[in-house]
Scaffold this motif. Structure first.
Motif, PDB file in Angstrom:
ATOM      1  N   LYS A 185       0.767  -1.191   0.076  1.00  0.00           N
ATOM      2  CA  LYS A 185       0.036   0.090   0.021  1.00  0.00           C
ATOM      3  C   LYS A 185       0.840   1.280   0.192  1.00  0.00           C
ATOM      4  O   LYS A 185       0.755   2.218  -0.832  1.00  0.00           O
ATOM      5  CB  LYS A 185      -0.843   0.054   1.306  1.00  0.00           C
ATOM      6  CG  LYS A 185      -2.013   1.192   0.989  1.00  0.00           C
ATOM      7  CD  LYS A 185      -2.988   0.849   2.318  1.00  0.00           C
ATOM      8  CE  LYS A 185      -3.976   2.269   2.345  1.00  0.00           C
ATOM      9  NZ  LYS A 185      -4.563   2.347   3.405  1.00  0.00           N
TER      10      LYS A 185
ATOM     11  N   PRO B   8     -12.423   0.186 -10.135  1.00  0.00           N
ATOM     12  CA  PRO B   8     -13.649  -0.526  -9.140  1.00  0.00           C
ATOM     13  C   PRO B   8     -15.039  -0.093  -9.464  1.00  0.00           C
ATOM     14  O   PRO B   8     -15.841  -0.648  -8.971  1.00  0.00           O
ATOM     15  CB  PRO B   8     -12.802   0.290  -7.795  1.00  0.00           C
ATOM     16  CG  PRO B   8     -12.018   1.123  -8.245  1.00  0.00           C
ATOM     17  CD  PRO B   8     -11.338   0.907  -9.508  1.00  0.00           C
TER      18      PRO B   8
ATOM     19  N   LYS C 196      -9.640  -6.427 -11.128  1.00  0.00           N
ATOM     20  CA  LYS C 196     -10.144  -5.064 -10.694  1.00  0.00           C
ATOM     21  C   LYS C 196      -9.142  -4.490  -9.852  1.00  0.00           C
ATOM     22  O   LYS C 196      -8.451  -4.912  -9.013  1.00  0.00           O
ATOM     23  CB  LYS C 196     -11.460  -5.608  -9.798  1.00  0.00           C
ATOM     24  CG  LYS C 196     -12.179  -4.468  -9.969  1.00  0.00           C
ATOM     25  CD  LYS C 196     -13.766  -4.691  -9.737  1.00  0.00           C
ATOM     26  CE  LYS C 196     -14.692  -3.698 -10.617  1.00  0.00           C
ATOM     27  NZ  LYS C 196     -16.066  -3.911 -10.550  1.00  0.00           N
TER      28      LYS C 196
ATOM     29  N   ASN D  17      -8.307  -3.309  -6.834  1.00  0.00           N
ATOM     30  CA  ASN D  17      -8.470  -3.206  -5.611  1.00  0.00           C
ATOM     31  C   ASN D  17      -7.431  -4.071  -4.914  1.00  0.00           C
ATOM     32  O   ASN D  17      -6.658  -4.728  -5.374  1.00  0.00           O
ATOM     33  CB  ASN D  17      -9.933  -3.743  -5.188  1.00  0.00           C
ATOM     34  CG  ASN D  17     -10.299  -5.095  -5.655  1.00  0.00           C
ATOM     35  OD1 ASN D  17      -9.335  -6.084  -5.799  1.00  0.00           O
ATOM     36  ND2 ASN D  17     -11.432  -5.568  -6.068  1.00  0.00           N
ATOM     37  N   ALA D  18      -7.478  -3.856  -3.728  1.00  0.00           N
ATOM     38  CA  ALA D  18      -6.451  -4.630  -2.868  1.00  0.00           C
ATOM     39  C   ALA D  18      -6.296  -6.075  -2.940  1.00  0.00           C
ATOM     40  O   ALA D  18      -5.114  -6.951  -2.877  1.00  0.00           O
ATOM     41  CB  ALA D  18      -6.528  -4.243  -1.426  1.00  0.00           C
ATOM     42  N   GLU D  19      -7.510  -6.644  -3.198  1.00  0.00           N
ATOM     43  CA  GLU D  19      -7.483  -8.218  -3.310  1.00  0.00           C
ATOM     44  C   GLU D  19      -6.942  -8.443  -4.724  1.00  0.00           C
ATOM     45  O   GLU D  19      -6.103  -9.498  -5.058  1.00  0.00           O
ATOM     46  CB  GLU D  19      -8.944  -8.552  -2.999  1.00  0.00           C
ATOM     47  CG  GLU D  19      -9.641  -8.417  -2.076  1.00  0.00           C
ATOM     48  CD  GLU D  19      -9.814  -7.193  -1.669  1.00  0.00           C
ATOM     49  OE1 GLU D  19     -10.578  -6.546  -2.355  1.00  0.00           O
ATOM     50  OE2 GLU D  19      -9.521  -6.599  -0.597  1.00  0.00           O
TER      51      GLU D  19
ATOM     52  N   TYR E 241      -4.134  -3.952  -6.913  1.00  0.00           N
ATOM     53  CA  TYR E 241      -3.909  -3.088  -5.642  1.00  0.00           C
ATOM     54  C   TYR E 241      -4.525  -1.850  -5.614  1.00  0.00           C
ATOM     55  O   TYR E 241      -5.003  -1.376  -6.538  1.00  0.00           O
ATOM     56  CB  TYR E 241      -2.251  -2.643  -5.654  1.00  0.00           C
ATOM     57  CG  TYR E 241      -1.678  -2.121  -6.701  1.00  0.00           C
ATOM     58  CD1 TYR E 241      -1.771  -0.768  -7.092  1.00  0.00           C
ATOM     59  CD2 TYR E 241      -0.892  -2.768  -7.834  1.00  0.00           C
ATOM     60  CE1 TYR E 241      -1.353  -0.374  -8.421  1.00  0.00           C
ATOM     61  CE2 TYR E 241      -0.366  -2.329  -8.800  1.00  0.00           C
ATOM     62  CZ  TYR E 241      -0.438  -1.187  -9.112  1.00  0.00           C
ATOM     63  OH  TYR E 241       0.059  -0.600 -10.233  1.00  0.00           O
ATOM     64  N   ASP E 242      -4.683  -1.240  -4.265  1.00  0.00           N
ATOM     65  CA  ASP E 242      -5.273   0.141  -4.478  1.00  0.00           C
ATOM     66  C   ASP E 242      -4.639   1.237  -5.119  1.00  0.00           C
ATOM     67  O   ASP E 242      -3.442   1.373  -5.101  1.00  0.00           O
ATOM     68  CB  ASP E 242      -5.748   0.838  -2.998  1.00  0.00           C
ATOM     69  CG  ASP E 242      -7.004  -0.215  -2.324  1.00  0.00           C
ATOM     70  OD1 ASP E 242      -7.849  -0.316  -3.189  1.00  0.00           O
ATOM     71  OD2 ASP E 242      -7.044  -0.339  -1.237  1.00  0.00           O
TER      72      ASP E 242
END
Ligand SMILES: [Zn+2]
Length: 371
Positions: free
Chosen positions: A178, A240, A260, A262-264, A267-268
């Motif tokens: 992050k 997202p 997509k 996102n963190a899963e 990454y954000d």
């Protein structure tokens, strides 16, 4: 001369400008527009507008938001212009082809622009450049933003390895990821710096994207990137806000790898261009259809070791830029590694990248019934 992959910003730009003829064969009124950079007027963002009579769908292809990634970006632009544009219907499908959103970064083989800003962290909604985001950066700044001159590659490498182990044990992988990738507005000499106001390239893109939504019922965008994900398979990256899941998107496009943001799954990111485009649509053009994605061509791979190698390439390149090195050998090695991270030289990699790009264009354009 490589048929697809240009050797310099100037080479890439010259080749792009030549595609005007080909596009005009189908869209005779196509115009070339340019935005020379204020402080570097020999460098410009260039785009072709090919307008449809019946403004149903606009296809946008954009390159070099991350300067150095524009070399692979141009190769994909060429594939699109030569192999896909001729198959589209010019009556109801328009094109906006953008070459070099960050021409300075492309010319000087950096990811960031002339103000050390990462444009894909600069598309902040409502100019909210919040210096409080990403406090994790400060926790691991010793790892990702060392303020020292590089003595030799070997010594620096040992020191870097020690800092990685320390950061992984004290902060953990999620925090390091992050801190590294989210973006930040507080440390101008740190990477993924998102700036404190809109950069030139950002403003140009925002204006073009607005025009796209004003004029067309549906906009499909593909933005070209390299450096993240598995080495042997390009990932289609979706913001997202897109309503489809990655599995649905994968089925719809008949393409094996969709992620997509996102963190899963990926990454954000704060301030990324695709998310901005969706926000713009939702706020001002809610009746328009939008699909904006990135093609992300992986290079080093996605194992933990590969990701540490990527991080090292980014840290060292940034460190050399700000603090220099006495060792010419170290500098060469650092630049070569950075180049391999964003523009791999291996012929096999390049062939697979072209094949993946073709497959993804085919899948997306077919799914929207444009082919
Ligand atoms: Zn990128």
């Amino acid at each position: 001369m490589d048929k697809y992959f240009p050797s310099s910003y100037e080479d890439s730009r010259a080749r792009f400008l030549q595609s005007l003829d080909l596009i005009q064969q189908k869209w005779p009124s196509t115009q070339l527009e340019s935005h020379p950079l204020k402080n570097f007027p020999e460098l410009s963002i260039d785009w072709l507008w090919a307008r449809a009579n019946n403004k149903k769908t606009l296809v946008i292809i954009s390159t070099a938001e991350h300067g150095i990634e524009g070399y692979v970006g141009y190769a994909m632009m060429k594939v699109f212009v030569e192999e896909f544009a001729p198959r589209l219907n010019p009556e109801n499908t328009g094109l906006l082809l953008i070459h070099g959103l960050n021409p300075w970064g492309m010319k000087y083989h950096r990811k960031v622009n002339e103000n050390s800003v990462d444009l894909n962290r600069n598309f902040v909604i409502d100019e909210n450049f919040d210096s409080a985001i990403n406090p994790e950066f400060h926790r691991v700044k010793n790892l990702i933003n060392p303020q020292t001159r590089i003595q030799s590659f070997g010594l620096e490498n040992i020191w870097f390895g020690g800092r990685v182990i320390q950061a992984l044990f004290t902060a953990g992988t999620a925090t390091v990821t992050k801190a590294t990738l989210l973006g930040q507005h507080h440390t101008p000499n740190g990477f993924y710096y998102g700036g404190t106001n809109y950069e030139e390239g950002t403003s140009v893109a925002m204006e073009l994207y607005r025009r796209g939504l004003e004029d067309y019922q549906s906009v499909i965008q593909v933005d070209m990137h390299t450096g993240y994900g598995p080495r042997d398979q390009m990932s289609i990256i979706i913001p997202p806000l897109d309503p489809m899941t990655s599995e649905e998107t994968s089925r719809k496009f008949n393409y094996p790898l969709v992620l997509k943001i996102n963190a899963e799954e990926f990454y954000d990111i704060s301030g990324d261009m695709g998310a901005y485009y969706y926000e713009l649509r939702d706020k001002y053009f809610p009746d328009r259809h939008l699909f904006a994605c990135g093609f992300e061509f992986g290079t080093f791979g996605s194992s933990l070791l590969a990701r540490i190698r990527s991080l090292r390439a980014m840290v060292f390149e940034n460190q050399v830029h700000w603090h220099g090195t006495k060792s010419e050998k170290a500098e060469q090695r650092i630049r070569k590694e950075f180049e391999e991270l964003y523009f791999p030289s291996e012929a096999k990699w390049r062939e697979k990248a072209l094949a993946d790009g073709r497959q993804a264009f085919e899948g997306i354009l077919r799914a929207y019934q444009l082919l």
